[in-house]
Scaffold this active site. Structure first.
Site, PDB file in Angstrom:
ATOM      1  N   HIS A 166      11.228  -0.837  10.644  1.00 12.58           N
ATOM      2  CA  HIS A 166      10.870  -0.831  12.065  1.00 12.58           C
ATOM      3  C   HIS A 166      11.698  -1.830  12.886  1.00 12.58           C
ATOM      4  O   HIS A 166      11.736  -1.742  14.113  1.00 12.58           O
ATOM      5  CB  HIS A 166       9.370  -1.081  12.254  1.00 12.58           C
ATOM      6  CG  HIS A 166       8.915  -2.471  11.969  1.00 12.58           C
ATOM      7  ND1 HIS A 166       8.364  -2.863  10.768  1.00 12.58           N
ATOM      8  CD2 HIS A 166       8.916  -3.594  12.748  1.00 12.58           C
ATOM      9  CE1 HIS A 166       8.036  -4.133  10.830  1.00 12.58           C
ATOM     10  NE2 HIS A 166       8.367  -4.610  12.006  1.00 12.58           N
ATOM     11  N   ASP A 201       8.503   0.817   4.440  1.00 14.37           N
ATOM     12  CA  ASP A 201       9.032   0.250   5.690  1.00 14.37           C
ATOM     13  C   ASP A 201      10.162  -0.737   5.402  1.00 14.37           C
ATOM     14  O   ASP A 201      10.306  -1.752   6.074  1.00 14.37           O
ATOM     15  CB  ASP A 201       7.918  -0.430   6.490  1.00 14.37           C
ATOM     16  CG  ASP A 201       8.359  -0.819   7.903  1.00 14.37           C
ATOM     17  OD1 ASP A 201       9.175  -0.081   8.487  1.00 14.37           O
ATOM     18  OD2 ASP A 201       7.920  -1.871   8.407  1.00 14.37           O
ATOM     19  N   SER A 212       9.301 -10.126  11.076  1.00  8.92           N
ATOM     20  CA  SER A 212       9.385  -8.959  10.208  1.00  8.92           C
ATOM     21  C   SER A 212      10.725  -8.895   9.489  1.00  8.92           C
ATOM     22  O   SER A 212      11.785  -9.046  10.111  1.00  8.92           O
ATOM     23  CB  SER A 212       9.189  -7.680  11.025  1.00  8.92           C
ATOM     24  OG  SER A 212       7.898  -7.629  11.571  1.00  8.92           O
ATOM     25  N   ILE A 229      -1.164  15.983  -7.743  1.00 10.75           N
ATOM     26  CA  ILE A 229      -2.612  15.849  -7.933  1.00 10.75           C
ATOM     27  C   ILE A 229      -3.096  14.680  -7.100  1.00 10.75           C
ATOM     28  O   ILE A 229      -2.302  13.845  -6.651  1.00 10.75           O
ATOM     29  CB  ILE A 229      -2.985  15.634  -9.430  1.00 10.75           C
ATOM     30  CG1 ILE A 229      -2.301  14.365  -9.993  1.00 10.75           C
ATOM     31  CG2 ILE A 229      -2.611  16.857 -10.245  1.00 10.75           C
ATOM     32  CD1 ILE A 229      -3.161  13.167 -10.075  1.00 10.75           C
ATOM     33  N   THR A 275       2.324   3.368  -1.395  1.00 10.25           N
ATOM     34  CA  THR A 275       2.735   4.046  -0.163  1.00 10.25           C
ATOM     35  C   THR A 275       1.915   3.608   1.047  1.00 10.25           C
ATOM     36  O   THR A 275       1.874   4.300   2.043  1.00 10.25           O
ATOM     37  CB  THR A 275       2.616   5.575  -0.330  1.00 10.25           C
ATOM     38  OG1 THR A 275       1.254   5.896  -0.669  1.00 10.25           O
ATOM     39  CG2 THR A 275       3.536   6.076  -1.417  1.00 10.25           C
TER      40      THR A 275
END
Length: 356
Positions: free
Chosen positions: A109, A139, A213, A273, A196
């Protein structure tokens, strides 16, 4: 009487000797190493009042901080309405130099949709950066600068973080310059490629603000333990949440970086699954759902099957199983050992690539 006289003489001699030694020490303290010219009495008093050096993380910061860079990404926004001119917007972020070839880890980002990416080193040097690849799930993004002899962040291959570990977040918050915040790890994250969700990352209370960040999260020895990612946000504006921040665990970040460098993207295996339950008695995960046209359906895996082994690897938890599948190269055939209605059966499944 002779014996008594001998004993008395001996004690008298010892007393004179001790007295003489004390006088010599008081008059000439240099005779004893470590007194540094002070008297014995003064040293004794000072020793009782000596203070320990204050606890400091300065050494850890000095080791790691040269490898933490500032990242400035520029985006050209064109507005065709009313003939307005193109507008340039700049985004702030941080990054971590991971090796001497110029590879840098940061958050996706931070550089998403950027037309120009610049990296500012702590020594003042500025380099244009090339985007090598990125991963939406974690990310993370990998940049490369054309430079050599860059400072590299200290890393430990089998780095494991524990709840309660002291951590330091290094970055460039609000473009104020390199800044360090301190806290502890309050919850640990997963290191496998099946991770995830940022809620499964390392959680800590070391503050992260805009510009932090992509920066480094290090331990008290200056070793990288994670890549700073984001702070906790929620939809209820009436609740004030403080002290919950997230970082991608080092081992996961390193796996993602290597795959991006080698493949240009992160390749994950897919079974098709869903599962949330672990059967403690059978030591396997319970299949909750089988997706249509998935490798699992094609191979014959069914809902309520208990998978207790994958390619001779035992299953200790649901996340262990998901990591095995995610880190399996596509088109690889895996052998699943399953309990179905009390019967043990073997199913071979060909894993395919998870699409982004």
């Amino acid at each position: 009487m002779k014996l008594f006289s001998s004993i008395k003489y001996t004690f008298t001699a010892i007393s004179y000797g001790i007295f003489l030694a004390v006088v010599l020490l008081l008059l000439m303290p240099g005779l004893v190493p470590g007194l540094n010219g002070t008297s014995l009495v003064t040293s004794l008093f000072k020793g009782s009042q000596a203070q320990q050096a204050p606890l400091s993380f300065a050494k850890a910061v000095s080791i790691a901080s040269p490898a933490v860079v500032n990242i400035y990404s520029e985006q050209i926004e064109v507005n065709p309405q009313y003939g307005r001119k193109a507008r340039k917007s700049t985004r702030l972020g941080s990054g971590v130099i991971m090796d001497s070839h110029g590879y840098i880890l940061t958050n996706l980002h931070v550089i998403s949709q950027a037309d120009l990416i610049q990296v500012l080193l702590q020594n003042g040097q500025i380099y244009p950066a090339e985007l090598i690849g990125f991963d939406h799930y974690t990310d993370l993004a990998v940049l490369k600068v054309n430079a050599s002899n860059l400072p590299v962040i200290p890393q430990k291959e089998q780095q494991i973080s524990l709840v309660g570990d002291i951590v330091l977040a290094i970055g460039n918050p609000l473009n104020l310059g390199q800044t360090v915040t301190q806290g502890i790890i309050s919850a640990t994250g997963r290191n496998g490629l099946s991770n995830t969700s940022y809620l499964e990352f390392l959680q800590m209370d070391a503050a992260i603000n805009e510009g932090n960040s992509g920066g480094a999260l290090i331990n008290s020895n200056g070793i990288l333990v994670g890549i700073n990612s984001r702070k906790f946000t929620q939809s209820n504006p009436q609740l004030t949440i403080q002290g919950i921040f997230f970082a991608v665990p080092y081992q996961l970040a390193y796996k993602v970086m290597r795959q991006i460098i080698e493949n240009g993207k992160v390749v994950r295996g897919w079974l098709g699954i869903s599962t949330t339950k672990y059967h403690r008695e059978l030591k396997g995960f319970v299949v909750d759902e089988v997706m249509a046209h998935s490798p699992a359906e094609i191979a014959g895996i069914q809902v309520n099957d208990v998978v207790y082994q994958i390619d001779n690897e035992s299953i200790d938890s649901v996340t262990d199983a998901l990591d095995i599948i995610a880190e399996t190269p596509p088109n690889t055939e895996l052998t699943f050992k399953v309990y179905r209605q009390g019967n043990a059966i073997t199913i071979k499944v060909k894993i395919i690539e998870l699409s982004n």
